[in-house]
Design a protein around this motif. Sequence first.
Motif, PDB file in Angstrom:
ATOM      1  N   THR A   6      25.914 -10.834  87.899  1.00 39.33           N
ATOM      2  CA  THR A   6      25.787 -11.031  89.337  1.00 39.33           C
ATOM      3  C   THR A   6      24.644 -12.011  89.579  1.00 39.33           C
ATOM      4  O   THR A   6      23.791 -12.214  88.707  1.00 39.33           O
ATOM      5  CB  THR A   6      25.508  -9.708  90.048  1.00 39.33           C
ATOM      6  N   TYR A   7      24.614 -12.615  90.768  1.00 44.11           N
ATOM      7  CA  TYR A   7      23.628 -13.661  90.991  1.00 44.11           C
ATOM      8  C   TYR A   7      23.356 -13.876  92.475  1.00 44.11           C
ATOM      9  O   TYR A   7      24.125 -13.469  93.340  1.00 44.11           O
ATOM     10  CB  TYR A   7      24.084 -14.975  90.345  1.00 44.11           C
ATOM     11  N   ILE A   8      22.233 -14.536  92.738  1.00 41.23           N
ATOM     12  CA  ILE A   8      21.905 -15.075  94.053  1.00 41.23           C
ATOM     13  C   ILE A   8      22.345 -16.529  94.056  1.00 41.23           C
ATOM     14  O   ILE A   8      22.198 -17.228  93.047  1.00 41.23           O
ATOM     15  CB  ILE A   8      20.375 -15.009  94.301  1.00 41.23           C
ATOM     16  N   GLU A   9      22.873 -17.006  95.160  1.00 39.84           N
ATOM     17  CA  GLU A   9      23.276 -18.408  95.221  1.00 39.84           C
ATOM     18  C   GLU A   9      22.683 -19.089  96.440  1.00 39.84           C
ATOM     19  O   GLU A   9      22.419 -18.458  97.471  1.00 39.84           O
ATOM     20  CB  GLU A   9      24.799 -18.547  95.219  1.00 39.84           C
ATOM     21  N   SER A  10      22.434 -20.374  96.310  1.00 41.87           N
ATOM     22  CA  SER A  10      21.942 -21.203  97.406  1.00 41.87           C
ATOM     23  C   SER A  10      22.794 -22.462  97.422  1.00 41.87           C
ATOM     24  O   SER A  10      22.737 -23.262  96.486  1.00 41.87           O
ATOM     25  CB  SER A  10      20.461 -21.553  97.198  1.00 41.87           C
ATOM     26  N   ASN A  11      23.584 -22.605  98.452  1.00 40.90           N
ATOM     27  CA  ASN A  11      24.537 -23.707  98.510  1.00 40.90           C
ATOM     28  C   ASN A  11      24.089 -24.797  99.472  1.00 40.90           C
ATOM     29  O   ASN A  11      23.438 -24.518 100.489  1.00 40.90           O
ATOM     30  CB  ASN A  11      25.915 -23.194  98.933  1.00 40.90           C
ATOM     31  N   PRO A  12      24.428 -26.039  99.182  1.00 34.30           N
ATOM     32  CA  PRO A  12      24.086 -27.143 100.089  1.00 34.30           C
ATOM     33  C   PRO A  12      24.921 -27.036 101.367  1.00 34.30           C
ATOM     34  O   PRO A  12      25.959 -26.359 101.382  1.00 34.30           O
ATOM     35  CB  PRO A  12      24.451 -28.380  99.266  1.00 34.30           C
ATOM     36  N   PRO A  13      24.492 -27.709 102.429  1.00 32.20           N
ATOM     37  CA  PRO A  13      25.244 -27.620 103.690  1.00 32.20           C
ATOM     38  C   PRO A  13      26.623 -28.272 103.621  1.00 32.20           C
ATOM     39  O   PRO A  13      27.531 -27.880 104.347  1.00 32.20           O
ATOM     40  CB  PRO A  13      24.335 -28.346 104.694  1.00 32.20           C
ATOM     41  N   GLY A  14      26.778 -29.239 102.753  1.00 25.59           N
ATOM     42  CA  GLY A  14      28.056 -29.933 102.643  1.00 25.59           C
ATOM     43  C   GLY A  14      28.757 -29.646 101.322  1.00 25.59           C
ATOM     44  O   GLY A  14      28.683 -28.543 100.783  1.00 25.59           O
ATOM     45  N   GLU A  15      29.392 -30.666 100.791  1.00 32.16           N
ATOM     46  CA  GLU A  15      30.151 -30.543  99.536  1.00 32.16           C
ATOM     47  C   GLU A  15      29.233 -30.221  98.358  1.00 32.16           C
ATOM     48  O   GLU A  15      28.137 -30.761  98.233  1.00 32.16           O
ATOM     49  CB  GLU A  15      30.877 -31.860  99.270  1.00 32.16           C
ATOM     50  N   ILE A  16      29.691 -29.317  97.497  1.00 34.28           N
ATOM     51  CA  ILE A  16      28.959 -29.009  96.262  1.00 34.28           C
ATOM     52  C   ILE A  16      29.314 -30.069  95.224  1.00 34.28           C
ATOM     53  O   ILE A  16      30.469 -30.208  94.822  1.00 34.28           O
ATOM     54  CB  ILE A  16      29.310 -27.607  95.737  1.00 34.28           C
ATOM     55  N   LYS A  17      28.306 -30.835  94.798  1.00 36.58           N
ATOM     56  CA  LYS A  17      28.534 -31.901  93.825  1.00 36.58           C
ATOM     57  C   LYS A  17      27.959 -31.575  92.449  1.00 36.58           C
ATOM     58  O   LYS A  17      28.337 -32.190  91.456  1.00 36.58           O
ATOM     59  CB  LYS A  17      27.919 -33.209  94.334  1.00 36.58           C
ATOM     60  N   SER A  18      27.012 -30.645  92.414  1.00 36.96           N
ATOM     61  CA  SER A  18      26.367 -30.290  91.150  1.00 36.96           C
ATOM     62  C   SER A  18      25.811 -28.877  91.259  1.00 36.96           C
ATOM     63  O   SER A  18      25.688 -28.323  92.353  1.00 36.96           O
ATOM     64  CB  SER A  18      25.255 -31.288  90.813  1.00 36.96           C
ATOM     65  N   THR A  19      25.467 -28.306  90.102  1.00 35.77           N
ATOM     66  CA  THR A  19      24.964 -26.926  90.078  1.00 35.77           C
ATOM     67  C   THR A  19      23.797 -26.806  89.118  1.00 35.77           C
ATOM     68  O   THR A  19      23.840 -27.338  88.000  1.00 35.77           O
ATOM     69  CB  THR A  19      26.068 -25.936  89.633  1.00 35.77           C
ATOM     70  N   VAL A  20      22.753 -26.104  89.555  1.00 33.41           N
ATOM     71  CA  VAL A  20      21.646 -25.725  88.685  1.00 33.41           C
ATOM     72  C   VAL A  20      21.733 -24.211  88.475  1.00 33.41           C
ATOM     73  O   VAL A  20      21.703 -23.442  89.439  1.00 33.41           O
ATOM     74  CB  VAL A  20      20.282 -26.092  89.299  1.00 33.41           C
ATOM     75  N   ILE A  21      21.873 -23.791  87.230  1.00 30.66           N
ATOM     76  CA  ILE A  21      21.863 -22.367  86.876  1.00 30.66           C
ATOM     77  C   ILE A  21      20.477 -22.063  86.332  1.00 30.66           C
ATOM     78  O   ILE A  21      20.076 -22.608  85.311  1.00 30.66           O
ATOM     79  CB  ILE A  21      22.966 -22.040  85.855  1.00 30.66           C
ATOM     80  N   TRP A  22      19.727 -21.203  87.023  1.00 30.78           N
ATOM     81  CA  TRP A  22      18.303 -20.987  86.741  1.00 30.78           C
ATOM     82  C   TRP A  22      18.090 -19.538  86.335  1.00 30.78           C
ATOM     83  O   TRP A  22      18.341 -18.625  87.117  1.00 30.78           O
ATOM     84  CB  TRP A  22      17.497 -21.329  87.992  1.00 30.78           C
ATOM     85  N   LEU A  23      17.604 -19.325  85.117  1.00 29.07           N
ATOM     86  CA  LEU A  23      17.457 -17.989  84.539  1.00 29.07           C
ATOM     87  C   LEU A  23      16.012 -17.506  84.643  1.00 29.07           C
ATOM     88  O   LEU A  23      15.097 -18.206  84.231  1.00 29.07           O
ATOM     89  CB  LEU A  23      17.893 -18.007  83.067  1.00 29.07           C
ATOM     90  N   HIS A  24      15.832 -16.308  85.160  1.00 26.35           N
ATOM     91  CA  HIS A  24      14.493 -15.748  85.399  1.00 26.35           C
ATOM     92  C   HIS A  24      13.873 -15.186  84.117  1.00 26.35           C
ATOM     93  O   HIS A  24      14.492 -15.138  83.047  1.00 26.35           O
ATOM     94  CB  HIS A  24      14.569 -14.652  86.466  1.00 26.35           C
ATOM     95  N   GLY A  25      12.637 -14.723  84.233  1.00 28.65           N
ATOM     96  CA  GLY A  25      11.906 -14.156  83.107  1.00 28.65           C
ATOM     97  C   GLY A  25      12.023 -12.646  83.020  1.00 28.65           C
ATOM     98  O   GLY A  25      12.688 -11.991  83.845  1.00 28.65           O
TER      99      GLY A  25
END
Length: 222
Positions: A6-25
């Motif tokens: 499961t995850y938290i997501e933060s999406n851009p206001p427009g088209e999704i062109k790329s994704t950063v997957i960020w793993l916590h400590g």
Amino acid sequence: MSSALTYIESNPPGEIKSTVIWLHGLGDSGHGFAPIVPELKLPEELGIRFVFPHAPERAVTINGGMRMRAWYDIKSMDFDKRADSAGVHESAGLVTQLIEAEIANGVPASKILLAGFSQGGVIALHLGPRFNKTLGGIMGLSTYMSEPSLLAEQADSANAKTPIFMAHGEQDNVVPVAMGQAAYQTLQANNYDVSWHTYPMQHNVCMAELKAISQWLQERLG
């Protein structure tokens, strides 16, 4: 395609062109780094989506067997035994599912960047070079490397030239800066395009580092 994570997501206001997957400590969750998205001040037109997954809960030996979110167990603080390889491989498989889900949703692998802090960085540095599709970049913050001696034989050629950003606090008393330097040197020795940045901080992130990360993300995903 879905992932077991499961995850938290933060999406851009427009088209999704790329994704950063960020793993916590260790002991954190996807909520820990989600607030940095506005701090990065990334241009909206880049269309960058952020995914902050929650690690599975597991017993952590060095914390008296307490259950917490962790990408792998830590049985010893020794330099060469800190990362439990079975847990690293398991979590790498779960994060692979996340990457494949983004690809299935239309984001090309070359526009997916894998990032991680501390334990999360261990997973990023393990999985990124071994992933079989060319990623947009790999980022390891305040972290170290699991099984460095196996990198050469296990790495996939798809990410042999993928840029890697590494940063570390000079006063880090959780993951000594020497552990980060060792990972950086291993990547260098294997001819990766890796950059190394240090900051006068402890086991955390700072504004100067976030500015460098923002610039790097824009170069990679612009």
